[in-house]
Design a protein around this motif. Structure first.
Motif, mmCIF file in Angstrom:
data_model
loop_
_atom_site.group_PDB
_atom_site.id
_atom_site.type_symbol
_atom_site.label_atom_id
_atom_site.label_comp_id
_atom_site.label_asym_id
_atom_site.label_seq_id
_atom_site.Cartn_x
_atom_site.Cartn_y
_atom_site.Cartn_z
ATOM 1 N N ARG A 37 -20.266 -71.348 38.303
ATOM 2 C CA ARG A 37 -19.403 -70.531 39.161
ATOM 3 C C ARG A 37 -20.175 -70.003 40.370
ATOM 4 O O ARG A 37 -19.677 -70.001 41.492
ATOM 5 N N ARG A 38 -21.400 -69.564 40.132
ATOM 6 C CA ARG A 38 -22.219 -69.044 41.239
ATOM 7 C C ARG A 38 -22.548 -70.147 42.243
ATOM 8 O O ARG A 38 -22.507 -69.934 43.448
ATOM 9 N N GLN A 39 -22.853 -71.332 41.740
ATOM 10 C CA GLN A 39 -23.179 -72.445 42.627
ATOM 11 C C GLN A 39 -21.959 -72.857 43.445
ATOM 12 O O GLN A 39 -22.068 -73.104 44.650
ATOM 13 N N ARG A 41 -19.429 -70.984 44.265
ATOM 14 C CA ARG A 41 -19.104 -69.921 45.208
ATOM 15 C C ARG A 41 -19.954 -70.037 46.467
ATOM 16 O O ARG A 41 -19.487 -69.829 47.570
ATOM 17 N N HIS A 42 -21.241 -70.381 46.308
ATOM 18 C CA HIS A 42 -22.125 -70.478 47.465
ATOM 19 C C HIS A 42 -21.864 -71.737 48.281
ATOM 20 O O HIS A 42 -22.062 -71.736 49.488
ATOM 21 N N THR A 43 -21.405 -72.823 47.671
ATOM 22 C CA THR A 43 -21.182 -74.051 48.422
ATOM 23 C C THR A 43 -19.854 -74.037 49.152
ATOM 24 O O THR A 43 -19.702 -74.721 50.158
ATOM 25 N N HIS A 44 -18.854 -73.255 48.699
ATOM 26 C CA HIS A 44 -17.547 -73.246 49.343
ATOM 27 C C HIS A 44 -17.400 -72.166 50.402
ATOM 28 O O HIS A 44 -16.369 -72.071 51.031
ATOM 29 N N ARG A 45 -18.423 -71.379 50.606
ATOM 30 C CA ARG A 45 -18.352 -70.338 51.631
ATOM 31 C C ARG A 45 -18.440 -70.958 53.017
ATOM 32 O O ARG A 45 -19.280 -71.807 53.255
ATOM 33 N N PRO A 47 -19.606 -71.238 56.830
ATOM 34 C CA PRO A 47 -20.823 -70.723 57.464
ATOM 35 C C PRO A 47 -20.517 -69.482 58.291
ATOM 36 O O PRO A 47 -19.461 -69.363 58.906
#
Length: 71
Positions: A37-39, A41-45, A47
């Motif tokens: 989930r953390r991974q 969340r960071h990839t779909h943010r 820029p």
């Protein structure tokens, strides 16, 4: 000084081994889900882009007019 391991010992040992294995699998699955989930969340943010401050509207000036001191 030999001691024999009783059937009661083996029953408790088996129960504790099964319980420890189950807890290990549950915690491993939980931590994997949290890491995924953390991974994600960071990839779909999107820029982060700097935002320019809003600019004041442009007012055309006459060449012979001076800017007022009072506003």
């Amino acid at each position: 000084m030999g001691t024999s391991l009783t059937p009661e010992f083996w029953e408790r040992f088996a129960l504790l081994l099964i319980a420890a294995t189950a807890v290990t699998f549950v915690l491993a699955a939980l931590f994997d889900a949290l890491a995924l989930r953390r991974q994600l969340r960071h990839t779909h943010r999107p820029p982060i882009e700097p935002v320019a401050p809003p600019r004041a509207p442009h007012r055309p000036r006459n060449g012979n007019h001076r800017t007022s001191v009072h506003g």
